[in-house]
Design an enzyme around this catalytic site. Structure first.
Site, PDB file in Angstrom:
ATOM      1  CD  GLN A 153      -1.139  -0.021   3.723  1.00 60.95           C
ATOM      2  OE1 GLN A 153      -1.652  -1.112   3.954  1.00 60.95           O
ATOM      3  NE2 GLN A 153      -1.365   1.044   4.505  1.00 60.95           N
ATOM      4  CB  CYS A 159      -4.700  -1.153   5.643  1.00 55.49           C
ATOM      5  SG  CYS A 159      -5.613  -0.216   6.901  1.00 55.49           S
ATOM      6  CG  HIS A 295      -3.085  -2.602   9.695  1.00 55.55           C
ATOM      7  ND1 HIS A 295      -2.973  -1.774   8.603  1.00 55.55           N
ATOM      8  CD2 HIS A 295      -2.401  -3.736   9.380  1.00 55.55           C
ATOM      9  CE1 HIS A 295      -2.241  -2.383   7.665  1.00 55.55           C
ATOM     10  NE2 HIS A 295      -1.902  -3.570   8.121  1.00 55.55           N
ATOM     11  CG  ASN A 315       0.256  -6.233   6.671  1.00 53.63           C
ATOM     12  OD1 ASN A 315      -0.687  -5.482   6.427  1.00 53.63           O
ATOM     13  ND2 ASN A 315       1.203  -5.906   7.540  1.00 53.63           N
TER      14      ASN A 315
END
Length: 358
Positions: A153, A159, A295, A315
């Site tokens: 990102q 996110c 997150h 992630n």
């Protein structure tokens, strides 16, 4: 084992970056192996080597000195944490010259408060996997071909968009057999009624946007640029991937979470505002998380290792973070909300087609 009782960072460096972890040596525990570079004579040599490895450049000598001081503070935290920890370890990654407050401001972006402040997402009140039985001992959607490569990102609080897209990519592959990388950038540019690009967002609103617009473009047609851009949602002759709905996983229920995850990847919000999370390198995380849901990741499986149960999380910080971009977090902690509150906010998209269903 030699060298584990020293409190000196320089000693750790001269020993080839060895740290104590569950009685074993792991020479890559702070992000390097002995083959990566010759042993440095000073912390500044290590900083220089790290800068080259991560292609860091600085606008002036003054800025470089500032970043070096932050680097030293972060390295001390990594070494001290690794010395006392057994289940997971930290390492030097691309964030090693970033102060923790800067990190939280630039790389986190989940905004669960949007649902309270702006509008409630119109999620179904049903949970289609409620009656699921005989769950497998382990699931890994990567091995089943439902997970695209790890993305990055960048310095943007997007996110929420990456978590949304990964979940949609997953259910689309499960239903159609085709793994197609989808566009986070479209959500960044066009889903702006309640979500706010680099300023943060919420996965449920993003799912609702995709439903309302009858699909989302592919990554190839609408590539990511690491910043908000002009909305180009109507593109002639471009394919879009559709979903037909989304549901929330009942909160604070590990059983419900695993039921959903056994059937598809799941978007998850977590409290990731800690330095341990910033520098996570590997292992099964059960450490400091922070206090706010800040997150978003995507749960892509669950398994066990030497009696420790864990969730596999994808992630969006690139492959240099964590375990090639992935994160293992402890399950079975006994806390209803789970480690880092991973069971508080979780949801998944629905893609109904004739003849398919739970």
């Amino acid at each position: 084992m030699q060298g584990c009782n020293s409190a000196s960072i320089s000693f750790i460096i001269k020993q080839g970056f060895v740290a104590c972890r569950a009685g074993h040596q792991d020479p890559s525990v702070v992000g390097y192996s002995q083959e990566d570079l010759a042993l440095p004579n000073s912390l500044f040599d290590l900083f220089t080597s790290w800068s080259v490895k991560h292609r860091k450049t600085y606008a002036s000598p003054k800025v470089k000195v500032k970043r070096y001081e932050i680097f030293k503070q972060n390295l001390r935290h990594i070494v001290e944490t690794n010395r006392r920890n057994g289940s997971y370890w930290l390492g030097l990654n691309q964030f090693a010259d970033v102060a923790h407050e800067e990190f939280k401001a630039s790389y986190l972006g989940l905004k669960p408060g949007l649902a309270r402040r702006d509008a409630q997402p119109h999620s179904s009140t049903t949970f289609r996997y409620e009656n699921a039985m005989n769950l497998p001992w382990a699931v890994d959607w990567r091995k089943k071909g439902a997970v695209t490569p790890v993305k990055n990102q960048g310095e943007c609080g997007s996110c929420w968009a990456f978590s949304t897209v990964a979940a949609v990519e997953g259910i689309n592959q499960i239903v159609t057999g085709k793994l197609i990388s989808l566009s986070e950038q479209e959500l960044m540019d066009c889903d702006n009624t309640f979500d706010h690009g680099c300023g943060g967002g919420l996965m449920d609103f993003a799912f609702a946007y995709i439903i309302g617009k009858q699909g989302i473009h592919t990554e190839e047609d609408y590539p990511y640029i690491m910043e908000e851009g002009y909305c180009r949602e109507k593109q002639p002759q471009s394919n879009v991937i559709t979903i037909t709905g989304y549901e929330d996983v009942p909160g604070n229920s590990e059983t419900s979470f695993l039921k959903a995850l056994a059937h598809q990847p799941v978007s998850v919000g977590i409290t990731a505002g800690s330095r341990d999370f910033q520098f996570y390198k590997g292992g099964i995380f059960d450490g400091s998380c922070g206090v706010e849901l800040k997150h978003a990741l995507t749960a892509v499986g669950f398994d066990s290792d030497n009696g420790q149960d864990y969730i596999i999380m994808k992630n969006s910080w690139g492959k240099n973070w964590g375990e090639q971009g992935y994160f293992r977090i402890r399950r079975g902690s006994g806390k209803p909300e789970g480690v880092c509150d991973i069971y508080k906010i979780a949801s998944y998209p629905i893609k109904n087609v004739p003849g398919w269903g739970p």
